[in-house]
Scaffold this motif. Sequence first.
Motif, mmCIF file in Angstrom:
data_model
loop_
_atom_site.group_PDB
_atom_site.id
_atom_site.type_symbol
_atom_site.label_atom_id
_atom_site.label_comp_id
_atom_site.label_asym_id
_atom_site.label_seq_id
_atom_site.Cartn_x
_atom_site.Cartn_y
_atom_site.Cartn_z
ATOM 1 N N SER A 112 0.831 -1.205 0.000
ATOM 2 C CA SER A 112 0.000 0.000 0.000
ATOM 3 C C SER A 112 0.862 1.250 0.000
ATOM 4 O O SER A 112 0.572 2.224 -0.698
ATOM 5 N N ALA A 113 1.935 1.232 0.765
ATOM 6 C CA ALA A 113 2.847 2.380 0.803
ATOM 7 C C ALA A 113 3.455 2.624 -0.573
ATOM 8 O O ALA A 113 3.493 3.758 -1.066
ATOM 9 N N ALA A 114 3.941 1.571 -1.218
ATOM 10 C CA ALA A 114 4.564 1.719 -2.529
ATOM 11 C C ALA A 114 3.585 2.279 -3.548
ATOM 12 O O ALA A 114 3.929 3.173 -4.335
ATOM 13 N N ALA A 115 2.344 1.777 -3.551
ATOM 14 C CA ALA A 115 1.348 2.253 -4.508
ATOM 15 C C ALA A 115 1.019 3.724 -4.279
ATOM 16 O O ALA A 115 0.945 4.520 -5.222
ATOM 17 N N ASN A 116 0.823 4.103 -3.039
ATOM 18 C CA ASN A 116 0.497 5.492 -2.725
ATOM 19 C C ASN A 116 1.674 6.434 -2.977
ATOM 20 O O ASN A 116 1.484 7.579 -3.399
ATOM 21 N N TYR A 117 2.879 5.958 -2.725
ATOM 22 C CA TYR A 117 4.049 6.789 -2.997
ATOM 23 C C TYR A 117 4.217 7.006 -4.501
ATOM 24 O O TYR A 117 4.625 8.092 -4.941
ATOM 25 N N ALA A 118 3.915 5.979 -5.299
ATOM 26 C CA ALA A 118 3.978 6.138 -6.748
ATOM 27 C C ALA A 118 3.006 7.207 -7.217
ATOM 28 O O ALA A 118 3.321 8.015 -8.101
ATOM 29 N N VAL A 119 1.810 7.225 -6.635
ATOM 30 C CA VAL A 119 0.814 8.231 -6.997
ATOM 31 C C VAL A 119 1.308 9.631 -6.653
ATOM 32 O O VAL A 119 1.212 10.571 -7.456
ATOM 33 N N VAL A 199 9.132 -3.658 -3.255
ATOM 34 C CA VAL A 199 7.806 -3.798 -3.859
ATOM 35 C C VAL A 199 7.792 -3.131 -5.227
ATOM 36 O O VAL A 199 8.249 -1.992 -5.378
ATOM 37 N N SER A 200 7.266 -3.834 -6.217
ATOM 38 C CA SER A 200 7.122 -3.283 -7.561
ATOM 39 C C SER A 200 5.672 -2.881 -7.792
ATOM 40 O O SER A 200 4.747 -3.616 -7.422
ATOM 41 N N THR A 226 9.760 0.216 -9.014
ATOM 42 C CA THR A 226 10.177 -0.654 -7.910
ATOM 43 C C THR A 226 10.757 0.182 -6.777
ATOM 44 O O THR A 226 11.674 0.982 -6.987
ATOM 45 N N PHE A 227 10.196 -0.018 -5.584
ATOM 46 C CA PHE A 227 10.607 0.731 -4.396
ATOM 47 C C PHE A 227 11.297 -0.195 -3.396
ATOM 48 O O PHE A 227 10.808 -1.292 -3.118
ATOM 49 N N GLU A 228 12.404 0.278 -2.867
ATOM 50 C CA GLU A 228 13.034 -0.389 -1.727
ATOM 51 C C GLU A 228 12.658 0.410 -0.487
ATOM 52 O O GLU A 228 12.936 1.613 -0.404
ATOM 53 N N TRP A 236 6.694 3.021 6.656
ATOM 54 C CA TRP A 236 7.558 2.623 5.554
ATOM 55 C C TRP A 236 8.094 3.857 4.847
ATOM 56 O O TRP A 236 7.351 4.766 4.508
ATOM 57 N N LYS A 237 9.402 3.889 4.622
ATOM 58 C CA LYS A 237 10.046 4.995 3.920
ATOM 59 C C LYS A 237 10.875 4.436 2.761
ATOM 60 O O LYS A 237 11.448 3.341 2.847
ATOM 61 N N VAL A 238 10.972 5.202 1.694
ATOM 62 C CA VAL A 238 11.719 4.783 0.504
ATOM 63 C C VAL A 238 13.208 5.072 0.691
ATOM 64 O O VAL A 238 13.581 6.184 1.077
ATOM 65 N N VAL A 239 14.035 4.075 0.408
ATOM 66 C CA VAL A 239 15.487 4.274 0.452
ATOM 67 C C VAL A 239 16.088 4.224 -0.951
ATOM 68 O O VAL A 239 17.203 4.696 -1.169
ATOM 69 N N ASP A 240 15.346 3.672 -1.910
ATOM 70 C CA ASP A 240 15.801 3.649 -3.298
ATOM 71 C C ASP A 240 14.616 3.275 -4.185
ATOM 72 O O ASP A 240 13.659 2.625 -3.727
ATOM 73 N N ASP A 241 14.659 3.705 -5.456
ATOM 74 C CA ASP A 241 13.586 3.370 -6.386
ATOM 75 C C ASP A 241 14.103 3.405 -7.814
ATOM 76 O O ASP A 241 14.994 4.187 -8.138
ATOM 77 N N THR A 242 13.562 2.535 -8.653
ATOM 78 C CA THR A 242 13.929 2.458 -10.067
ATOM 79 C C THR A 242 12.667 2.235 -10.891
ATOM 80 O O THR A 242 11.651 1.746 -10.377
#
Length: 276
Positions: A112-119, A199-200, A226-228, A236-242
């Motif tokens: 859920s965090a990854a999806a919302n952060y992408a938005v 999470v991708s 993809t979020f690490e 949950w916090k992002v430390v890297d993303d591609t």
Amino acid sequence: MSNDDQYGGAGHGEVGGTGQTRTRLPEAPTDPYGPTRRTSRAPRSLVTVVGVVVLLIAAIAFANQSPDTPDDRPADDAPAATSTTATGTDPVTGKTAGIPKGFAHDEQGAQSAAANYAVALGSDAMFRKNTRHALVDGIYAPDVASRMKGPQDEAYSAAFLAKLGLDANGNAPQGSTFVTRTVPIGTRVESYTPTAAKVSVWYTGLIGMSGTKSTDPVRTLWKTWTFELSWIGEDWKVVDDTQQDGPAPVPGDVPVSTSDDMSKAIKEFGGFTYAR
């Protein structure tokens, strides 16, 4: 398999004996998802009619239901009230500066965090310095956020913004609407521990300028982000993303909307808070 093989082969092409006309059936259209799969496509009008009939039947059935109608089944056989409720962990408990926060400390929470952060990172707020910094601070780990603001400010330069039709502050010209949205299709857990997750997010996006004088019309894109993630400070916090392109479906045949319709839709249709 050839059409002759599929529709009878040798010895089966003549109908009613000799002297009759042999009819060769047309080849089925090529399926873009596989060279060996054959499909048949019903006329669009028929598909529409069938869809309307199905919806109508469902609507009639729903309308005929009544909470006062007695149930012939034994009471102990009745379904529980929770059988039709939504499942899964609640996505968030709140927001800070418009950014969801308080995700569950489990795999569903990480998705859920990854999806919302992408938005959030795919929104027009990233094109204005103040709102971009707020997003970065709210989404990334503190040490990562502090390192990336400077390079991001350089990347979102006045020259770059001008190529998108925006002014130096990231604003669209009067009479035009800058469109940039990320719409998650689904998420996939690549790895998970209680302290770190990968999470991708497969998503489609909109990007471009809607307006009568626009030279960069709104277009769609398909990507996987993809979020690490790390569990930091009870979230949950992002430390890297591609990101990478695709998977992308075959474009549909829906007519392109006018710039006025697109601008109106962007203003009237709000976004969502995403959960797994």
